[in-house]
Each structure stands twice: as structure tokens, then as C-alpha cells.
Design a protein around this motif. Structure first.
Motif, PDB file in Angstrom:
ATOM      1  N   PRO B 110       0.801  -1.231   0.000  1.00 61.07           N
ATOM      2  CA  PRO B 110       0.000   0.000   0.000  1.00 61.07           C
ATOM      3  C   PRO B 110       0.837   1.287   0.000  1.00 61.07           C
ATOM      4  O   PRO B 110       0.364   2.307  -0.481  1.00 61.07           O
ATOM      5  CB  PRO B 110      -0.828  -0.116   1.291  1.00 61.07           C
ATOM      6  N   THR B 111       2.077   1.203   0.485  1.00 65.43           N
ATOM      7  CA  THR B 111       2.876   2.436   0.499  1.00 65.43           C
ATOM      8  C   THR B 111       3.251   2.874  -0.914  1.00 65.43           C
ATOM      9  O   THR B 111       3.688   3.997  -1.113  1.00 65.43           O
ATOM     10  CB  THR B 111       4.177   2.241   1.305  1.00 65.43           C
ATOM     11  N   ARG B 112       3.085   1.973  -1.876  1.00 63.62           N
ATOM     12  CA  ARG B 112       3.451   2.328  -3.248  1.00 63.62           C
ATOM     13  C   ARG B 112       2.257   2.792  -4.068  1.00 63.62           C
ATOM     14  O   ARG B 112       2.325   2.846  -5.297  1.00 63.62           O
ATOM     15  CB  ARG B 112       4.067   1.112  -3.943  1.00 63.62           C
ATOM     16  N   VAL B 113       1.152   3.103  -3.392  1.00 68.38           N
ATOM     17  CA  VAL B 113      -0.079   3.399  -4.123  1.00 68.38           C
ATOM     18  C   VAL B 113       0.126   4.528  -5.144  1.00 68.38           C
ATOM     19  O   VAL B 113      -0.473   4.526  -6.216  1.00 68.38           O
ATOM     20  CB  VAL B 113      -1.243   3.724  -3.154  1.00 68.38           C
ATOM     21  N   MET B 114       1.016   5.479  -4.832  1.00 67.30           N
ATOM     22  CA  MET B 114       1.210   6.605  -5.739  1.00 67.30           C
ATOM     23  C   MET B 114       1.842   6.199  -7.063  1.00 67.30           C
ATOM     24  O   MET B 114       1.855   6.977  -8.018  1.00 67.30           O
ATOM     25  CB  MET B 114       2.040   7.696  -5.058  1.00 67.30           C
ATOM     26  N   ASN B 115       2.377   4.965  -7.125  1.00 70.41           N
ATOM     27  CA  ASN B 115       2.932   4.489  -8.403  1.00 70.41           C
ATOM     28  C   ASN B 115       1.899   4.540  -9.528  1.00 70.41           C
ATOM     29  O   ASN B 115       2.258   4.692 -10.694  1.00 70.41           O
ATOM     30  CB  ASN B 115       3.432   3.044  -8.260  1.00 70.41           C
ATOM     31  N   VAL B 116       0.633   4.416  -9.152  1.00 72.25           N
ATOM     32  CA  VAL B 116      -0.423   4.455 -10.167  1.00 72.25           C
ATOM     33  C   VAL B 116      -0.449   5.829 -10.846  1.00 72.25           C
ATOM     34  O   VAL B 116      -0.712   5.943 -12.038  1.00 72.25           O
ATOM     35  CB  VAL B 116      -1.789   4.135  -9.527  1.00 72.25           C
ATOM     36  N   VAL B 117      -0.143   6.868 -10.076  1.00 73.76           N
ATOM     37  CA  VAL B 117      -0.146   8.224 -10.623  1.00 73.76           C
ATOM     38  C   VAL B 117       1.228   8.567 -11.209  1.00 73.76           C
ATOM     39  O   VAL B 117       1.333   9.237 -12.235  1.00 73.76           O
ATOM     40  CB  VAL B 117      -0.519   9.240  -9.515  1.00 73.76           C
ATOM     41  N   LEU B 118       2.281   8.063 -10.552  1.00 69.98           N
ATOM     42  CA  LEU B 118       3.645   8.372 -11.016  1.00 69.98           C
ATOM     43  C   LEU B 118       3.968   7.695 -12.344  1.00 69.98           C
ATOM     44  O   LEU B 118       4.793   8.182 -13.111  1.00 69.98           O
ATOM     45  CB  LEU B 118       4.669   7.919  -9.963  1.00 69.98           C
ATOM     46  N   HIS B 119       3.348   6.549 -12.584  1.00 68.13           N
ATOM     47  CA  HIS B 119       3.574   5.833 -13.842  1.00 68.13           C
ATOM     48  C   HIS B 119       2.239   5.614 -14.537  1.00 68.13           C
ATOM     49  O   HIS B 119       1.784   4.484 -14.663  1.00 68.13           O
ATOM     50  CB  HIS B 119       4.259   4.489 -13.584  1.00 68.13           C
ATOM     51  N   PRO B 120       1.596   6.697 -14.973  1.00 66.47           N
ATOM     52  CA  PRO B 120       0.253   6.553 -15.542  1.00 66.47           C
ATOM     53  C   PRO B 120       0.253   5.590 -16.732  1.00 66.47           C
ATOM     54  O   PRO B 120       1.111   5.673 -17.607  1.00 66.47           O
ATOM     55  CB  PRO B 120      -0.117   7.975 -15.968  1.00 66.47           C
ATOM     56  N   THR B 121      -0.712   4.684 -16.723  1.00 73.51           N
ATOM     57  CA  THR B 121      -0.739   3.619 -17.722  1.00 73.51           C
ATOM     58  C   THR B 121      -2.122   3.541 -18.344  1.00 73.51           C
ATOM     59  O   THR B 121      -2.997   2.849 -17.827  1.00 73.51           O
ATOM     60  CB  THR B 121      -0.404   2.270 -17.039  1.00 73.51           C
ATOM     61  N   PRO B 122      -2.325   4.251 -19.460  1.00 71.09           N
ATOM     62  CA  PRO B 122      -3.669   4.327 -20.043  1.00 71.09           C
ATOM     63  C   PRO B 122      -4.222   2.981 -20.509  1.00 71.09           C
ATOM     64  O   PRO B 122      -5.432   2.831 -20.637  1.00 71.09           O
ATOM     65  CB  PRO B 122      -3.488   5.269 -21.240  1.00 71.09           C
ATOM     66  N   ASN B 123      -3.354   1.998 -20.772  1.00 67.89           N
ATOM     67  CA  ASN B 123      -3.893   0.717 -21.226  1.00 67.89           C
ATOM     68  C   ASN B 123      -4.434  -0.131 -20.073  1.00 67.89           C
ATOM     69  O   ASN B 123      -5.037  -1.168 -20.299  1.00 67.89           O
ATOM     70  CB  ASN B 123      -2.864  -0.078 -22.035  1.00 67.89           C
ATOM     71  N   SER B 124      -4.232   0.329 -18.841  1.00 68.73           N
ATOM     72  CA  SER B 124      -4.755  -0.418 -17.705  1.00 68.73           C
ATOM     73  C   SER B 124      -6.093   0.161 -17.255  1.00 68.73           C
ATOM     74  O   SER B 124      -6.191   1.349 -16.941  1.00 68.73           O
ATOM     75  CB  SER B 124      -3.765  -0.360 -16.538  1.00 68.73           C
ATOM     76  N   VAL B 125      -7.117  -0.696 -17.212  1.00 73.45           N
ATOM     77  CA  VAL B 125      -8.435  -0.219 -16.781  1.00 73.45           C
ATOM     78  C   VAL B 125      -8.377   0.241 -15.329  1.00 73.45           C
ATOM     79  O   VAL B 125      -9.097   1.142 -14.913  1.00 73.45           O
ATOM     80  CB  VAL B 125      -9.501  -1.318 -16.968  1.00 73.45           C
ATOM     81  N   MET B 126      -7.486  -0.378 -14.545  1.00 69.13           N
ATOM     82  CA  MET B 126      -7.395   0.002 -13.142  1.00 69.13           C
ATOM     83  C   MET B 126      -6.940   1.455 -12.996  1.00 69.13           C
ATOM     84  O   MET B 126      -7.406   2.178 -12.115  1.00 69.13           O
ATOM     85  CB  MET B 126      -6.454  -0.925 -12.388  1.00 69.13           C
ATOM     86  N   PHE B 127      -6.051   1.871 -13.880  1.00 69.42           N
ATOM     87  CA  PHE B 127      -5.614   3.265 -13.876  1.00 69.42           C
ATOM     88  C   PHE B 127      -6.819   4.185 -14.092  1.00 69.42           C
ATOM     89  O   PHE B 127      -7.023   5.157 -13.369  1.00 69.42           O
ATOM     90  CB  PHE B 127      -4.556   3.476 -14.971  1.00 69.42           C
ATOM     91  N   TRP B 128      -7.648   3.836 -15.085  1.00 69.52           N
ATOM     92  CA  TRP B 128      -8.827   4.657 -15.372  1.00 69.52           C
ATOM     93  C   TRP B 128      -9.810   4.631 -14.207  1.00 69.52           C
ATOM     94  O   TRP B 128     -10.460   5.623 -13.906  1.00 69.52           O
ATOM     95  CB  TRP B 128      -9.512   4.179 -16.656  1.00 69.52           C
TER      96      TRP B 128
END
Lengths: 269, 386
Positions: B110-128
Motif C-alpha cells: 500500500p505504500t506504493r499506491v502513488m505508483n499508479v499516478v507516477l507511472h500513468p498507464t492508459p492501457n490499464s483499466v485500473m488506472f482509469w
């Protein structure tokens, strides 16, 4: 007419220039990395590592155990007694579960339950890479290995849900207490151990390929009596490689071809 | 305005105290999960998502359902929802907060949650999904507070919220559609890979969300001097009837495709749910309970005489919520993993710490909801006096 002719010429010019610059670069790239592979690439085709599993030769339990042990030792893969929490990189499952679309009602029992080695397929079109929200897993351009960055992985397990092969394992607990150690209490390998809460899987021995070695599992089966060639590893982009020759000459199958993932682990029936 | 959250009778403080206790026990259980890892949950090698992601899915629906009051009020100028809209928007706020927490506690790192924003990945539905959920939270917070503040002052809201309100309507649809796409785009899981999943999610959301809103409105009327009104409650009941009917139709459509085609990969999951598969049937009693509740609620909701009596309506709303919770908050996620791609059947049942964390997050959601509703209620009570 004139317009299209001019643009055609222009485009050909650019293309020629591109070829002129690109080919030497590509050739250098391939030749400089050829030390890793078995033969230097002459075609300049995209390198794609692949493995061929000889099902008959892998019927020998000793062969299977040798490669599983070698892999798990080389990568400090823990052995967790509770099967629900276990981590696996290469292991065997029954034919009917590995090839559910091949096993039919009258498949002989011996075949139905035959043990088949499975590992990450390093797909050409990997669903795990498609779904990862942080690019912690990605397909490496230069050789097609599906890589994992255990320091970036947030442990959401979306990749596990997306993998049609069950090839990925999550560290439900700290794996370090369950890693095999030598008499001095040291790990057998200096491959980085993982922390709890991240996903891992077979990496086609990326760290050994870098040293010009074959994957640990392949090396291990070749040392077992009768195991030579049970696993063959090589570059599919290279027509002369052993894997390319086997696929051209023998009857081989892949897991769940209909899904379009393009597995790069092949099986000689 | 905020100070109103901290004024209230003894019952209000007892409610907050009780919720705080549940939150605290959730925090303790989460501490254990942080130190020992997710193996303390019932999840395992084969069933890699469980109660947390199921609650996330269920609550995205509750959040999205705010659109069922926002749309008639702002788009069709349906005045009767005037007092109800803010309750819907604040319910959405607390539901989204719970959604985010459920995803958070499910993460291995959980401490790495910001990785989702730091490495934005448009092909991942989870990112969206991260993006639309966060956006929806902001939209509802802004719209809710700005419009309510204006109402409190007896003024009309600043004109710049209007476009945000209109934006929030398709946005609400998007959060549940994107959540469905999380599942329905996976070729590995035939149980989820169905185009009806998005529509099904929306239909069930528009049945369970308004049901919850009806119950909350009844609670507010019972324990405070603020009455959201009889007409809007009946209008919500109509929405529940339609949405639940459509949901049942969608379930039927899905069952037909799977059962009639009779393909093992599809049918096994439904067998697991309704009859048990190879002797494994942990969810079967749940599923049949859900079906009975669905039929019971739907048949009685169709009868106007029953629907119009609020004491019966309340019971039926509980039945609708329970039925949809079983469908979405329990069965839908887990069954995607049973059997596994390797044909293994590993059953899942949540552990005590896992349930503790889940209850803790629900308690936190209701804690936030209580504070927000308290503000609404005390302002409205004062306005009624004036």
C-alpha cells in the motif's frame, strides 16, 4: 497525379534513408548481443526468446524435479508448505488442466493425468502487461521477455486475474523464511529475494541470459540422464536456432491458442 | 457549516462512538495484515481477490446511484427531489471513500499506491478506475457543498457549478462502467468476460443505491425534525422497481447465453454458484437466498398498495440491498476464480481479521455519512423553524 508522385518519391527517399541508417544500427545491436544467444542473428528479425518442452522426456520425474529445483534455487523461490500461499515459477500440472481444450472425453487416463511442466509463457501479447496499472510488468522490447519490477509492483494482483495460465504467484507472506539455504544459512543464489505483497513469476532467467548462459531449468535437465533436450531454449527470431528448427519440423502445441495471447512456450506432444 | 457536524443529541454521539469502535477494531486488524501480509485473509493462490474487491464493486454501484436523484432534479427539473439530492450526493461521497479504502487495503504494497499516478498507464483499466473514482469524489464534494451552502444562505448556487453538475451525470455512469470493464476485458476469466456486465452493474446499482437512500431518508425522518418528504421516497421506490426488473432481465439474459450454449468454461461457474461443482458449494445457500429475496422483493414492490406503505417499503428495500449485495458484494468476484484457469477449485471464505477490516471500512463510511447528514439535517431543521 503529380502530387501523389512527388509524395511517393519523398516517402521512398525517407524510407531509403531510414533503411540506410537503421540496418547498420540493427545489425550492431544484434551482433553485440549475440554473445547471449546461440547464433548471431543474420536476418535482423526481432528477437523473441522461446522454450520448447518435450512432453515425453519430461514424463521422467527426475527430469521435472531437477529443473524445478534448479529454477527455484536460482531465484530464491520460497517453498511454502501451505499450498494456498505457495509461490511457483515452474511446476507440473495434469495434461487435462494444462490443455483443457485438447483433453476430450475419451483421452486415455494416462495422458489425461500426465504431468506437464508449466511456466510463464512470455506471451507475444501478454494480458498481464495490458492490465498492470504501474508498468511493473512489461514486455522487454529487445528479446520479448515479460519482466517484473518487484520494486514498483503495488500488489494489486490484477495481473493474476488477467493471466489465463495461472503462471503468476503473489507473496501472501514474507517469503524469506521459506527460502532454501545452505549449511551456513546462506541463500544458494544472490538473486534478489522478494518482499511480501508483490507478484512474481518466471523471468526466462533474464539474469543468466545476460551472462550468456542458458536458463537454469534447461541447464538442469541436460545434466539428467535421458533429460537432454527435454527443455530447449532459443531465439524464435532466428530461423536457424534450435527452437525454430524444432517448431518447423515437429508437431507442437501451445496453451490456449484461441485466446490470442501468443504463448512462447511450446510443447512437443 | 462544518461545526454543525459536532452538534447533536446523545443518540448521535452514541452512534459516532459505536462507529468509532468498529473503525478502531478495523485499524487493529489492518495493522496485523500490514505486518503479517495478506495471508491472514481467506484469499489464496487461486482466489486472489475476495471480500475487499467485492465490497469495492458493490459500493461503486451505491456511489453511481446518486445520479438517480441528480438527473431527475437537474435535468428534468423534478422539484420533489430538491431535499433528496444532497442526501444522494453525500451518500456518493462516503461510498467513494469506502471504495478507495477497499482497494487500498487489498494492495500488497500500500505504500506504493502513488505508483499508479507516477507511472500513468492508459492501457490499464485500473488506472482509469482510479481516475474516474477520484474525479467522482471531487465532483460530488464540490457540487454537494456549493449547492448546499447556497441553499443555506437562501441564494442560488454559483453559476460555475452547473456544468459540473451536468458533468457528474455521465461521470456517475462512467465509474460503474469502468469498474465493469476491470473484469469484462479479461480473456482469462470467462465468467466475467461478458458484454452485459457493465449494463448489469448499472441496473443493480440503480436498484440497491436508491433502496439505501430510501432507508436513509426514513431514518433521517424518524430521528430528526427534517423530513425529506413522502413523494420523493415513492419516486425512488419506482426507480428501484424499474432498475431491479431490468437487473433480473439482464441476469436472465446472461444465464441463457451460458446455459443454452452449454460450454464447460462458462457453465462451470454457474454450476458452482447454483448447484455446487464437484461437491464444492460454499456459495450455493447464499445464491438461493439471494434469488428468494429478489423474487420476494420484486413481486411485492410491483403491488402499489404495498409499495406505498413505507414500513413495507423499508423491508423490501432491505431485501433488494441484501440480494444485490449477495450478487455483487459476494458472488460475482469470487466466482470468477472458481474454477481457476488450471481447473482447480479452491473455495474462499473470509477470515476474522478480513471481516474486521471490512466492517471497519463500512463503519468509517457511515461515520463520514453521519457527519455529512448531521450538517444537512441541522441546517434544514433551522430552516424549517424559520
Amino acid at each position: 497525379m503529380d502530387e501523389s508522385r512527388r509524395s511517393f518519391l519523398k516517402e521512398t527517399g525517407w524510407a531509403a534513408l531510414g533503411l540506410g541508417c537503421g540496418f547498420p544500427l540493427l545489425n550492431t545491436a544484434c551482433s553485440s548481443s549475440s554473445a547471449q544467444g546461440e547464433t548471431p542473428s543474420q536476418t535482423g528479425a526481432q528477437r523473441q526468446w522461446a522454450m520448447v518442452v518435450d512432453i515425453q522426456k519430461c514424463m521422467d520425474e527426475e527430469v521435472r524435479n531437477a529443473c524445478i529445483a534448479a529454477c527455484h534455487r536460482a531465484h530464491n523461490v520460497p517453498h511454502i508448505p501451505d499450498p494456498e500461499d505457495d509461490v511457483k515459477w515452474i511446476w507440473s500440472e495434469e495434461y487435462q488442466d494444462v490443455f483443457p481444450d485438447q483433453a476430450h472425453e475419451h483421452t486415455a487416463l494416462a495422458i489425461r493425468h500426465a504431468p506437464i511442466l508449466i511456466l510463464c509463457n512470455h506471451c507475444t501479447n501478454p494480458p498481464c502487461v495490458r492490465v498492470c496499472p504501474t508498468q511493473a510488468t512489461w514486455k522487454r522490447d529487445e528479446d520479448g521477455i515479460v519482466m517484473m519490477d518487484m520494486h514498483r509492483c503495488i500488489g494489486c494482483r490484477y495481473c493474476i486475474a488477467a493471466c489465463p495460465y495461472g503462471s503468476r504467484s503473489f507473496n501472501w507472506r514474507d517469503p524469506r523464511d521459506f527460502i532454501e539455504r545452505d549449511a551456513d544459512g546462506e541463500y544458494y543464489s544472490d538473486f534478489p529475494t522478494r518482499t511480501k505483497g508483490v507478484v512474481e513469476k518466471c523471468n526466462f532467467c533474464a539474469e543468466r541470459l545476460r551472462e550468456g548462459l542458458q536458463p537454469a531449468c534447461v541447464e538442469a535437465v541436460n545434466q539428467v540422464d535421458g533429460g537432454a533436450g527435454a527443455l530447449v531454449f532459443g531465439d524464435l527470431g532466428e530461423p536457424g536456432s534450435e527452437v525454430s528448427r524444432i517448431l518447423a519440423d515437429r508437431f507442437t502445441i501451445c496453451r490456449r491458442v484461441e485466446l490470442g495471447t501468443g504463448p512462447n512456450v511450446y510443447y512437443i506432444v | 457549516m462544518l461545526q454543525n457536524a459536532f452538534t447533536g443529541g446523545r443518540r448521535y454521539w452514541m452512534l459516532l462512538g459505536f462507529l468509532a469502535l468498529l473503525i478502531l477494531s478495523g485499524v487493529v486488524a489492518y495493522g496485523q495484515q500490514l505486518t503479517e501480509g495478506l495471508h491472514i485473509t481467506g484469499m489464496n493462490r487461486d482466489v486472489t481477490w475476495g471480500l475487499y474487491i467485492s465490497q469495492f464493486t458493490f459500493l461503486v454501484g451505491v456511489a453511481a446511484s446518486a445520479v438517480m436523484v441528480v438527473l431527475p432534479y437537474y435535468l428534468h427539473n423534478y422539484k420533489a427531489f430538491g431535499k433528496m439530492v444532497i442526501l444522494g450526493e453525500f451518500l456518493a461521497v462516503s461510498a467513494v471513500v469506502m471504495c478507495m479504502l477497499f482497494v487500498f487495503v487489498d494492495m500488497g504494497q500500500p505504500t506504493r499506491v502513488m505508483n499508479v499516478v507516477l507511472h500513468p498507464t492508459p492501457n490499464s483499466v485500473m488506472f482509469w478506475d482510479f481516475m474516474v473514482l477520484f474525479g467522482y469524489l471531487l465532483l460530488n464534494l464540490i457540487i454537494g457543498t456549493v449547492t448546499f451552502d447556497a441553499e443555506r444562505k437562501g441564494a442560488s448556487p454559483q453559476p460555475w457549478v452547473k456544468p459540473l453538475i451536468y458533468l457528474s451525470i455521465p461521470w456517475a455512469i462512467s465509474i460503474h462502467t469502468v469498474t465493469a470493464f476491470l473484469y469484462s476485458g479479461l480473456e482469462a476469466r470467462p465468467f466475467w468476460m461478458t458484454a452485459i456486465m457493465g449494463p448489469r452493474f448499472l441496473a443493480s446499482a440503480f436498484a440497491s443505491g436508491p433502496s439505501l437512500l430510501i432507508l436513509l431518508a426514513l431514518v433521517v425522518r424518524r430521528f430528526t425534525k427534517f423530513d425529506p418528504g413522502k413523494e420523493p421516497i415513492q419516486k425512488l421506490a419506482t426507480i428501484v422497481v424499474y432498475a431491479m426488473t431490468i437487473n433480473v432481465f439482464f441476469v436472465g439474459v446472461e444465464l441463457f447465453t451460458s446455459l443454452y450454449s452449454d460450454m464447460p468454461g462458462h457453465i462451470h461457474h454457474f454450476q458452482y454458484l447454483f448447484t455446487g461443482l464437484h461437491g464444492y458449494a460454499a456459495l450455493t445457500p447464499w445464491m438461493w437466498t439471494g434469488e428468494v429475496l429478489t423474487v420476494f422483493a420484486l413481486v411485492l414492490l410491483y403491488i402499489p398498495k404495498i409499495r406505498r406503505q413505507e414500513k413495507y417499503l423499508a423491508v423490501l428495500c432491505v431485501a433488494v440491498i441484501a440480494a444485490i449485495w449477495i450478487e455483487k458484494g459476494l458472488a460475482m468476484v469470487i466466482t470468477g476464480f472458481i474454477p481457476s484457469p488450471l481447473g482447480k477449485i479452491t473455495e474462499y471464505s473470509p477470515t476474522l481479521p478480513e471481516i474486521g477490516i471490512t466492517v471497519g471500512i463500512y463503519a468509517l463510511g457511515f461515520f463520514i455519512l453521519s457527519l455529512l447528514y448531521r450538517i444537512v439535517v441541522s441546517v434544514r431543521e433551522r430552516m424549517q423553524v424559520l
